[in-house]
Motif scaffolding. Structure first.
Motif, PDB file in Angstrom:
ATOM      1  N   UNK A   4       0.857  -1.190   0.000  1.00  3.01           N
ATOM      2  CA  UNK A   4       0.000   0.000   0.000  1.00  3.01           C
ATOM      3  C   UNK A   4       0.890   1.235   0.000  1.00  3.01           C
ATOM      4  N   UNK A   5       1.082   1.867  -1.155  1.00  2.81           N
ATOM      5  CA  UNK A   5       1.982   3.025  -1.188  1.00  2.81           C
ATOM      6  C   UNK A   5       1.483   4.171  -0.308  1.00  2.81           C
ATOM      7  N   UNK A   6       2.430   4.983   0.149  1.00  7.53           N
ATOM      8  CA  UNK A   6       2.094   6.090   1.056  1.00  7.53           C
ATOM      9  C   UNK A   6       1.097   7.039   0.385  1.00  7.53           C
ATOM     10  N   UNK A   7       1.333   7.355  -0.892  1.00  8.09           N
ATOM     11  CA  UNK A   7       0.392   8.180  -1.658  1.00  8.09           C
ATOM     12  C   UNK A   7      -0.270   7.284  -2.688  1.00  8.09           C
ATOM     13  N   UNK A   8      -1.587   7.206  -2.714  1.00 10.83           N
ATOM     14  CA  UNK A   8      -2.251   6.277  -3.629  1.00 10.83           C
ATOM     15  C   UNK A   8      -1.760   6.436  -5.071  1.00 10.83           C
ATOM     16  N   UNK A   9      -1.498   5.308  -5.699  1.00 11.69           N
ATOM     17  CA  UNK A   9      -1.122   5.242  -7.127  1.00 11.69           C
ATOM     18  C   UNK A   9       0.266   5.773  -7.479  1.00 11.69           C
ATOM     19  N   UNK A  10       0.991   6.277  -6.473  1.00 12.01           N
ATOM     20  CA  UNK A  10       2.329   6.800  -6.768  1.00 12.01           C
ATOM     21  C   UNK A  10       3.339   6.012  -5.935  1.00 12.01           C
ATOM     22  N   UNK A  11       4.424   5.573  -6.578  1.00 13.51           N
ATOM     23  CA  UNK A  11       5.424   4.797  -5.840  1.00 13.51           C
ATOM     24  C   UNK A  11       6.781   5.479  -5.924  1.00 13.51           C
ATOM     25  N   UNK A  12       7.415   5.642  -4.772  1.00 11.35           N
ATOM     26  CA  UNK A  12       8.798   6.130  -4.721  1.00 11.35           C
ATOM     27  C   UNK A  12       9.694   4.943  -4.384  1.00 11.35           C
ATOM     28  N   UNK A  13      10.669   4.677  -5.236  1.00 13.61           N
ATOM     29  CA  UNK A  13      11.544   3.510  -5.007  1.00 13.61           C
ATOM     30  C   UNK A  13      13.001   3.931  -5.153  1.00 13.61           C
ATOM     31  N   UNK A  14      13.798   3.602  -4.141  1.00 15.36           N
ATOM     32  CA  UNK A  14      15.236   3.907  -4.180  1.00 15.36           C
ATOM     33  C   UNK A  14      16.007   2.597  -4.134  1.00 15.36           C
ATOM     34  N   UNK A  15      16.944   2.431  -5.056  1.00  9.52           N
ATOM     35  CA  UNK A  15      17.779   1.226  -5.063  1.00  9.52           C
ATOM     36  C   UNK A  15      19.248   1.650  -5.085  1.00  9.52           C
ATOM     37  N   UNK A  16      20.038   1.030  -4.198  1.00  8.11           N
ATOM     38  CA  UNK A  16      21.465   1.363  -4.166  1.00  8.11           C
ATOM     39  C   UNK A  16      22.125   0.883  -5.447  1.00  8.11           C
ATOM     40  N   UNK A  17      22.770   1.794  -6.121  1.00  8.23           N
ATOM     41  CA  UNK A  17      23.405   1.487  -7.403  1.00  8.23           C
ATOM     42  C   UNK A  17      24.840   1.017  -7.228  1.00  8.23           C
ATOM     43  N   UNK A  18      25.575   0.935  -8.335  1.00  9.02           N
ATOM     44  CA  UNK A  18      26.925   0.376  -8.256  1.00  9.02           C
ATOM     45  C   UNK A  18      27.962   1.394  -7.797  1.00  9.02           C
ATOM     46  N   UNK A  19      29.064   0.863  -7.284  1.00 10.39           N
ATOM     47  CA  UNK A  19      30.241   1.689  -7.022  1.00 10.39           C
ATOM     48  C   UNK A  19      31.089   1.571  -8.285  1.00 10.39           C
ATOM     49  N   UNK A  20      31.217   2.679  -8.996  1.00 13.26           N
ATOM     50  CA  UNK A  20      31.764   2.595 -10.356  1.00 13.26           C
ATOM     51  C   UNK A  20      33.294   2.719 -10.390  1.00 13.26           C
ATOM     52  N   UNK A  21      33.955   1.746  -9.784  1.00 17.52           N
ATOM     53  CA  UNK A  21      35.427   1.762  -9.827  1.00 17.52           C
ATOM     54  C   UNK A  21      35.959   0.560 -10.596  1.00 17.52           C
ATOM     55  N   UNK A  22      35.054  -0.312 -11.065  1.00 19.91           N
ATOM     56  CA  UNK A  22      35.477  -1.439 -11.899  1.00 19.91           C
ATOM     57  C   UNK A  22      34.252  -1.947 -12.655  1.00 19.91           C
ATOM     58  N   UNK A  23      34.491  -2.913 -13.567  1.00 22.35           N
ATOM     59  CA  UNK A  23      33.367  -3.446 -14.346  1.00 22.35           C
ATOM     60  C   UNK A  23      32.342  -4.114 -13.436  1.00 22.35           C
ATOM     61  N   UNK A  24      31.073  -3.965 -13.753  1.00 21.68           N
ATOM     62  CA  UNK A  24      30.063  -4.699 -12.982  1.00 21.68           C
ATOM     63  C   UNK A  24      30.149  -6.174 -13.365  1.00 21.68           C
ATOM     64  N   UNK A  25      30.018  -7.047 -12.378  1.00 24.97           N
ATOM     65  CA  UNK A  25      30.007  -8.477 -12.686  1.00 24.97           C
ATOM     66  C   UNK A  25      28.557  -8.958 -12.752  1.00 24.97           C
ATOM     67  N   UNK A  26      28.406 -10.219 -13.086  1.00 24.49           N
ATOM     68  CA  UNK A  26      27.073 -10.751 -13.308  1.00 24.49           C
ATOM     69  C   UNK A  26      26.208 -10.724 -12.039  1.00 24.49           C
ATOM     70  N   UNK A  27      26.860 -10.838 -10.877  1.00 22.29           N
ATOM     71  CA  UNK A  27      26.135 -10.765  -9.598  1.00 22.29           C
ATOM     72  C   UNK A  27      25.474  -9.414  -9.439  1.00 22.29           C
ATOM     73  N   UNK A  28      26.239  -8.338  -9.684  1.00 21.65           N
ATOM     74  CA  UNK A  28      25.655  -6.993  -9.619  1.00 21.65           C
ATOM     75  C   UNK A  28      24.462  -6.918 -10.575  1.00 21.65           C
ATOM     76  N   UNK A  29      24.657  -7.460 -11.781  1.00 25.43           N
ATOM     77  CA  UNK A  29      23.587  -7.389 -12.792  1.00 25.43           C
ATOM     78  C   UNK A  29      22.329  -8.092 -12.295  1.00 25.43           C
TER      79      UNK A  29
END
Ligand code: AMP
Ligand code: ZN
Length: 490
Positions: free
Chosen positions: A19-44
């Motif tokens: 049940x989102x806090x505001x009806x019909x609108x969703x705020x989603x935050x996902x921690x992204x990569x640390x860009x100091x090397x190639x992403x591996x398949x696990x990150x993907x």
């Protein structure tokens, strides 16, 4: 909107109705990569899992603001306050500026996620682009009495926080164990408490990435960037915060503490964590040296691989496991996924070749498969069950194509829509891009060779010779042998 979506909330350790806090609108935050090397398949895997979640929320009609950050400063080795700076170390190794490292691996990350057909987030903020927001948040935490400065470095006062809040609310770890497993402070330490962590770190003279602040010329700690950027774009409280499971115990635990200490509110209503991709049971990671790079997988250019797999076959492989289960990497599992993916896509192709009849005998089946597909996704995004249902649909499509069952025009349209929604829009699968990987070229060459041989059989030598000549012109040689026509690149 009437939905029955239920998701597993790490915070409460149970499945809850969404049940989102505001009806019909969703705020989603996902921690992204640390860009100091190639992403591996696990990150993907983690980013593909959240792509499935994002896609399903969009399909249900929610207006989603999906924020996924890029960590381009502040992440030290060992994830603590004392290791070397990951960017500086790599910059020295590659003889580049730290921001050249950031640029190089950010581009690589985007390229890989594009191959996996993930939808870009709505906002992709960087830590270096939000230094002032982080400083502002640290000031507020200090004003509220939960942080202190020592020699230009600012620490979060976990020991004080613990007295008022449940610090381990996310993982339910025992505080005593946590203390016992944390290094005892030495005489050199500036921190007051052994669980305290840095919000701002004074730069040593050799540290290249540095910014002025009220406390010192330095750089932010790793955890504060996500608290500051999620607050800026999603508000003090938003719906979903996600990341890999490995982030829950420290990074996310500290994010919650920072937001509570600053805003007096827990940042996210639902915390979602994706499980790890493993190799022979061990977590795939850069430090363990068992990380496959996506392009190694696509080309088959790796000692552990028998051949290459297309990005879509790999995406299908990932979706065959539920996001909260581990997924073990093996050649056999990838081969099986490759076959499954092709079966699904072939069935979609057949839909265009089916001629509807006046009556349909299977309307009821379609409706129940469709209901089961929604039920699977509504149950915490259960993609393996969804795939099982879609294979049920494939059996129906194949039997109609073989003339064993009849469908009318309306039913055909329903099936097409179901496959479009679940396979393409929600699972994010598409036909392999031709030319990008070896296997598509193989398939394409099979078609060309077949056409040439048909022309020869029909004594249409003009066409068969022309095919051979035009292939030679683009560097492909055909050889007729007893086993059939073989080809190779010249
Ligand atoms: P990093 O670049 O190390 O900060 O990681 C980026 C994301 O990938 C984080 O959400 C991690 O939790 C996730 N991650 C790292 N290793 C794995 C793995 N083996 N399987 C799945 N996700 C992973
Ligand atoms: Zn984060």
């Amino acid at each position: 909107m009437q939905h029955n979506l239920v998701l597993y909330n790490t915070l409460t350790r149970k499945k809850e109705k969404f049940e989102p806090i505001h009806p019909n609108i969703v705020g989603m935050y996902v921690c992204g990569p640390t860009v100091y090397s190639d992403v591996h398949l696990g990150n993907c895997r983690t980013f593909v899992s959240f792509d499935l979640i994002f896609r399903y929320l969009l399909h249900l009609g929610y207006k989603v603001r999906y924020v996924r950050n890029i960590t381009d400063a502040g992440h030290l080795e060992g994830d603590n306050d004392e290791g070397d700076d990951k960017f500086a170390k790599k910059a020295k190794l590659e003889q580049l500026e730290p921001m050249e490292i950031v640029q190089k691996y950010t581009i690589g990350f985007h390229d890989v996620l594009r191959l996996f057909n993930t939808i870009p987030p709505s906002i992709e903020p960087t830590a270096t682009g939000h230094i002032s927001e982080q400083i502002e948040m640290i000031k507020q935490i200090m004003d509220n009495g939960y942080a202190y400065e020592v020699n230009g470095t600012v620490y979060f006062d976990v020991e004080k926080y613990i007295k008022e809040y449940n610090y381990t609310i996310l993982t339910n770890r025992n505080l005593e164990d946590l203390f016992n497993n944390t290094r005892v402070l030495s005489g050199q330490d500036e921190k007051k408490g052994r669980l305290d962590f840095a919000l701002w770190i004074k730069a040593k003279p050799e540290h290249l990435m540095r910014w002025p602040s009220p406390w010192s010329v330095g750089f932010p700690g790793w955890h504060i960037e996500c608290s500051a950027m999620s607050r800026k774009y999603l508000g003090d409280q938003f719906d979903i915060h996600g990341g890999g499971m490995d982030l829950a115990a420290t990074h996310h635990t500290n994010e919650i503490a920072q937001s509570q200490a600053c805003n007096h509110a827990s940042p996210a209503k639902y915390w979602m964590h994706t499980n790890m991709l493993t190799v022979n049971g061990a977590r795939m990671s850069k430090s363990a040296g068992n990380g496959f790079l996506p392009h190694e997988l696509f080309t088959g250019n790796h000692a552990l691989l028998q051949r290459g797999y297309s990005p879509m076959a790999v995406r299908f492989f990932m979706l065959q496991a539920h996001y909260r289960s581990t997924l073990d990497f093996s050649n056999e599992a990838l081969d099986a996924a490759d076959k499954g993916y092709k079966r699904l896509m072939t069935a979609i192709g057949l839909l265009d070749k089916i001629n509807p009849s006046a009556n349909s005998s299977i309307q009821h089946n379609i409706a129940s498969i469709k209901a089961n597909c929604y039920a699977a996704m509504d149950d915490d995004f259960n993609s393996p069950i969804l795939i099982a249902e879609l294979f049920e649909m494939v059996r129906v499509i194949n039997s109609v194509y073989d003339g064993k069952q009849q469908i009318d025009q309306t039913t055909l349209v329903d099936i097409k829509e179901l496959m479009q929604h679940f396979v393409c829009d929600i699972m994010g699968l598409q036909h392999d891009q031709v030319g990008g990987d070896g296997e598509s070229v193989d398939n394409l060459m099979d078609v060309i060779v077949k056409l040439r041989n048909e022309a020869k059989k029909n004594k249409d030598f003009t066409t068969s010779d022309r095919i051979r000549e035009e292939l030679t012109a683009i560097g492909i040689q055909l050889k007729d042998s007893k086993e059939g026509t073989l080809w190779n690149k010249i």
